[in-house]
Design an enzyme around this catalytic site. Structure first.
Site, PDB file in Angstrom:
ATOM      1  N   ASN A 110     -66.056-110.934 -72.512  1.00  0.00           N
ATOM      2  CA  ASN A 110     -65.389-111.100 -73.802  1.00  0.00           C
ATOM      3  C   ASN A 110     -63.905-111.326 -73.556  1.00  0.00           C
ATOM      4  O   ASN A 110     -63.366-110.916 -72.524  1.00  0.00           O
ATOM      5  CB  ASN A 110     -65.576-109.841 -74.659  1.00  0.00           C
ATOM      6  CG  ASN A 110     -64.940-109.974 -76.035  1.00  0.00           C
ATOM      7  OD1 ASN A 110     -65.015-111.039 -76.659  1.00  0.00           O
ATOM      8  ND2 ASN A 110     -64.310-108.913 -76.506  1.00  0.00           N
ATOM      9  N   HIS A 112     -60.217-110.543 -75.361  1.00  0.00           N
ATOM     10  CA  HIS A 112     -59.644-109.664 -76.385  1.00  0.00           C
ATOM     11  C   HIS A 112     -58.126-109.884 -76.413  1.00  0.00           C
ATOM     12  O   HIS A 112     -57.489-109.934 -75.361  1.00  0.00           O
ATOM     13  CB  HIS A 112     -59.973-108.204 -76.052  1.00  0.00           C
ATOM     14  CG  HIS A 112     -59.475-107.253 -77.077  1.00  0.00           C
ATOM     15  ND1 HIS A 112     -60.084-107.115 -78.312  1.00  0.00           N
ATOM     16  CD2 HIS A 112     -58.431-106.405 -77.081  1.00  0.00           C
ATOM     17  CE1 HIS A 112     -59.416-106.226 -79.021  1.00  0.00           C
ATOM     18  NE2 HIS A 112     -58.409-105.775 -78.289  1.00  0.00           N
ATOM     19  N   SER A 139     -56.847-110.061 -72.574  1.00  0.00           N
ATOM     20  CA  SER A 139     -57.657-109.554 -71.466  1.00  0.00           C
ATOM     21  C   SER A 139     -59.041-110.174 -71.539  1.00  0.00           C
ATOM     22  O   SER A 139     -59.602-110.320 -72.624  1.00  0.00           O
ATOM     23  CB  SER A 139     -57.843-108.031 -71.581  1.00  0.00           C
ATOM     24  OG  SER A 139     -56.624-107.365 -71.776  1.00  0.00           O
ATOM     25  N   ASP A 148     -64.732-103.053 -76.399  1.00  0.00           N
ATOM     26  CA  ASP A 148     -63.487-103.391 -75.682  1.00  0.00           C
ATOM     27  C   ASP A 148     -63.144-102.402 -74.559  1.00  0.00           C
ATOM     28  O   ASP A 148     -61.974-102.118 -74.301  1.00  0.00           O
ATOM     29  CB  ASP A 148     -62.298-103.491 -76.658  1.00  0.00           C
ATOM     30  CG  ASP A 148     -62.514-104.542 -77.729  1.00  0.00           C
ATOM     31  OD1 ASP A 148     -63.241-105.526 -77.456  1.00  0.00           O
ATOM     32  OD2 ASP A 148     -61.975-104.389 -78.837  1.00  0.00           O
TER      33      ASP A 148
HETATM   34  C1  GRF Z   1     -59.210-114.695 -80.117  1.00  0.00           C
HETATM   35  O1  GRF Z   1     -57.960-114.176 -80.391  1.00  0.00           O
HETATM   36  C2  GRF Z   1     -59.963-113.774 -79.206  1.00  0.00           C
HETATM   37  O2  GRF Z   1     -59.135-113.101 -78.320  1.00  0.00           O
HETATM   38  C3  GRF Z   1     -60.589-112.808 -80.165  1.00  0.00           C
HETATM   39  O3  GRF Z   1     -60.956-113.606 -81.275  1.00  0.00           O
HETATM   40  C4  GRF Z   1     -60.109-114.739 -81.359  1.00  0.00           C
HETATM   41  C5  GRF Z   1     -60.992-115.955 -81.371  1.00  0.00           C
HETATM   42  O4  GRF Z   1     -60.288-117.111 -81.620  1.00  0.00           O
HETATM   43  N1  GRF Z   1     -61.694-112.126 -79.547  1.00  0.00           N
HETATM   44  P1  GRF Z   1     -60.974-118.527 -81.404  1.00  0.00           P
HETATM   45  O5  GRF Z   1     -62.190-118.591 -82.333  1.00  0.00           O
HETATM   46  O6  GRF Z   1     -61.366-118.615 -79.975  1.00  0.00           O
HETATM   47  O7  GRF Z   1     -59.936-119.531 -81.778  1.00  0.00           O
END
Ligand code: GRF
Length: 322
Positions: A110, A112, A139, A148
């Site tokens: 994932n 984050h 991260s 997370d």
């Molecule tokens: C990103 O900020 C990611 O870190 C978080 O959700 C957001 C997704 O944005 N988990 P996108 O759909 O990739 O533009």
């Protein structure tokens, strides 16, 4: 080049990280391919983009409270049908059930938008600004049942500027995310094929056995048991030895019959190593994405027993007979 890892991306919205992963995979040297994009929102703009880019998309119906188990069963079936090696969450805004996470353990990543372990959960940028942090960031981590909290595989820090708002900071962090995710995913999927990584993994298992020391065999890294001077080899890494395809682990089998039987039954797992095969060493192919490390551990123990001095195996034999 080795076969690319098959990656599925799960999204809920825009999919800008998904796009970064798709475009990175366009490089010939990229060790992964995007096999599938899916998620929990059939109207997610990212799905249309993936389709336009020629990536396979599966639109699953949006889960409701009642259809949650059915949704995850469908998701599982979709991933299985696509023969996926690794699942990359990219803005997938739903907590995964523990049994799903368990099944995909070690194969679920994932991204984050914070420097974990700071700011798990939502509103990460606002929280970083409020705390007066000098940096925000992002991260990439392994997914475990607790949100997370899995092992962090890589991070990028992003400076916070005077006057930053959660939106302005998020926009810069997003740029860092798009750099970080493809790089970390590429490194991660390359690990299982890397001889150095395989050796480290074998080493951790071999060292759980008694009186194990490191020893080389014609320059190949190995493990031996017994007092240093008389230590006897019980496992050897054969890294593309004499032009062989495998990064193999050579262990002692009971003899030629067992070896040919195993090799015939599971040729993708076992092989007859050049030179070593004649003296009873069986090759386990370890540069694969689906190695069963418990099985490797069992082979190490078995091989260790054949080489260990009687004073070490006596107790074990007594326990076996019991
Ligand atoms: C990103 O900020 C990611 O870190 C978080 O959700 C957001 C997704 O944005 N988990 P996108 O759909 O990739 O533009």
């Amino acid at each position: 080049m080795a076969e690319r890892a098959r990656v599925a991306i799960l999204i809920s919205g825009t999919g800008s990280n998904m796009a970064a992963l798709i475009y990175a995979a366009r490089a010939e040297s990229c060790p992964y391919e995007i096999t599938l994009v899916t998620g929990d929102n059939p109207d997610a703009p990212g799905l249309a983009l993936a389709e336009a880019e020629g990536v396979a998309v599966t639109r699953l119906p949006k889960p409701t409270k009642d259809s949650r188990p059915a949704f995850f069963a469908q998701l599982e079936a979709t991933l299985q049908a696509a023969d996926v090696d690794v699942v990359a969450l990219a803005g997938f805004m739903r907590i995964l059930p523990a049994d799903f996470v368990e099944r995909w353990s070690g194969k679920l990543l994932n991204i984050h938008p914070s420097l974990l372990p700071r700011y798990r959960g939502l509103d990460t940028h606002a929280r970083a600004l409020e705390a007066g942090d000098p940096h925000g960031g992002c991260s990439v981590h392994l997914v475990t049942p607790e949100v997370d909290s899995g092992e962090v595989l890589g991070q990028v820090a992003v400076a916070i500027l005077t006057g930053d708002t959660p939106d302005s900071l998020a926009a810069r962090v997003r740029i860092a995310e798009h750099q970080l995710y493809p790089r970390i995913l590429a490194d991660y999927v390359s690990r299982p094929l890397d001889a150095g990584w395989i050796e480290t993994r074998v080493d951790a298992l071999a060292r759980r056995l008694a009186e194990v020391t490191r020893k080389t065999s014609h320059g190949s890294p190995g493990w031996a048991v017994g007092p240093e001077k008389t230590a006897k080899l019980f496992a050897i890494i054969a890294d593309h030895h004499h032009g062989e395809e495998a990064v193999g682990l050579l262990v002692k089998a009971s003899g030629a019959d067992e070896m040919t039987g195993l090799i015939e039954a599971r040729p993708e797992h076992y092989y007859w190593p050049k030179y070593y095969g004649a003296s009873g060493w069986l090759g386990l192919k370890l540069n694969r994405r689906d190695v069963d490390w418990d099985e490797v551990s069992d082979w190490l123990e078995r091989s260790w027993r054949t080489a260990a001095p009687p004073r070490l195996t006596r107790l074990l034999r007594a326990a076996d007979d019991f």
